[in-house]
Design an enzyme around this catalytic site. Structure first.
Site, PDB file in Angstrom:
ATOM      1  NE  ARG A  36     -29.497 -45.077   8.369  1.00  0.00           N
ATOM      2  CZ  ARG A  36     -28.718 -45.733   7.524  1.00  0.00           C
ATOM      3  NH1 ARG A  36     -27.544 -45.229   7.203  1.00  0.00           N
ATOM      4  NH2 ARG A  36     -29.090 -46.878   7.005  1.00  0.00           N
ATOM      5  CG  ASN A  95     -38.715 -52.394  12.329  1.00  0.00           C
ATOM      6  OD1 ASN A  95     -38.963 -53.526  11.912  1.00  0.00           O
ATOM      7  ND2 ASN A  95     -38.700 -51.330  11.519  1.00  0.00           N
ATOM      8  CG  ASP A 127     -27.150 -43.455  11.880  1.00  0.00           C
ATOM      9  OD1 ASP A 127     -27.365 -44.680  12.016  1.00  0.00           O
ATOM     10  OD2 ASP A 127     -26.209 -43.008  11.201  1.00  0.00           O
ATOM     11  CB  VAL A 128     -30.123 -47.590  14.962  1.00  0.00           C
ATOM     12  CG1 VAL A 128     -31.595 -47.216  14.904  1.00  0.00           C
ATOM     13  CG2 VAL A 128     -29.704 -48.340  13.692  1.00  0.00           C
ATOM     14  CB  SER A 165     -40.578 -47.975   4.356  1.00  0.00           C
ATOM     15  OG  SER A 165     -39.287 -48.461   4.704  1.00  0.00           O
ATOM     16  CE1 TYR A 206     -32.121 -58.757   7.660  1.00  0.00           C
ATOM     17  CE2 TYR A 206     -32.861 -61.041   7.507  1.00  0.00           C
ATOM     18  CZ  TYR A 206     -33.119 -59.716   7.801  1.00  0.00           C
ATOM     19  OH  TYR A 206     -34.361 -59.336   8.233  1.00  0.00           O
TER      20      TYR A 206
END
Length: 258
Positions: free
Chosen positions: A38, A90, A63-64, A16, A165
């Site tokens: 994921r 990303n 899964d990073v 997405s 963030y």
């Protein structure tokens, strides 16, 4: 002939938002793209849509935050393609995971839960490190390749109520600059790309969008610069921080009308 014919590209967080928009742009330019995420149901749906449209897209669950998951993805790339030309980091999660009303009611850092902090850092910063570390040996053996790390505006890294963030993206930029230096001797470039403003990616809750004073950028703003960075045109460019909204002017200043 398309600009990216023959290129093999991995895009993380591609189910997405920015990741999907970039994957689609790369596919349209002729690349083969392994789209990772994921959320395999949504990922599989998007890959099915793109393959039905005639593009060479692949669903690659990853899964990073997991070294094993990343190792499995690297093995898939080696067994399926034998090489990787471009890695796009990303995958990320936003402020709404720690404060659902972050745009209207900023939360001071001392009210952020330790687990909430870890979750964002583990995905947005450690995830970039782990994925890059996982694919680096393959890139080094090849003696070529490009890594593109997606970032955000510097104002986001300083804004009130934007922990964790902001720090996660600031850390990813520092990581990118050092990666560029570490990989330079091996013929591998590392660059950063950011939209240039608040973007329609699902990270901003619907009820808060109307509160914004400027319209949200469409994820397709990333299309032209990501194709450029993945192409031969960007050969030799490394350690660059590219802003998508300013890409047309940057390109004109650097290359003229060519």
């Amino acid at each position: 002939m398309n600009l990216l014919d023959g290129r093999r590209i991995v895009v993380t967080g591609a189910s997405s938002g920015l990741g999907l928009a970039m994957a689609e742009a790369l596919l349209k330019a002729g690349a083969s793209v392994a789209m990772t995420a994921r959320a395999t149901d949504r990922l599989d749906s998007e890959v099915k849509r793109l393959t039905h449209a005639g593009y060479d897209a692949y669903s690659l669950p990853m899964d990073v935050r997991s070294e094993q998951s990343i190792s499995d993805a690297v093995s898939w790339v080696v067994q399926t393609w034998g090489k990787i030309d471009v890695l796009v980091n990303n995958a990320g999660i936003g402020m709404r995971t720690v404060n659902s009303r972050f745009m209207l009611e900023p939360q001071p850092f001392f009210e952020v839960t330790p687990q909430g902090f870890r979750d964002v850092i583990d995905t947005n910063l450690t995830g970039y490190f782990l994925v890059s570390r996982g694919f680096a040996p393959l890139l080094v053996r090849q003696g070529y390749g490009k890594v593109i790390n997606i970032s955000m505006n510097h104002s986001t890294m300083r804004r009130r109520g934007f922990i964790p963030y902001g720090p996660s993206r600031a850390g990813a930029e520092s990581l990118s600059y050092i990666m560029a230096e570490d990989l330079l001797p091996y013929g591998i470039t590392v660059n950063m790309l950011l939209p240039g403003g608040a973007t329609e990616t699902g990270m901003i809750p619907d009820e808060m969008k109307k509160q914004l004073k400027v319209p949200l950028l469409h994820p397709n703003i990333m299309a032209d610069p990501i194709v450029f960075l993945a192409s031969d045109q960007s050969d030799g460019i490394t350690g660059e921080r590219m802003i998508a909204t300013e890409f047309a002017n940057w390109y004109k200043e650097r290359f003229g009308n060519s």
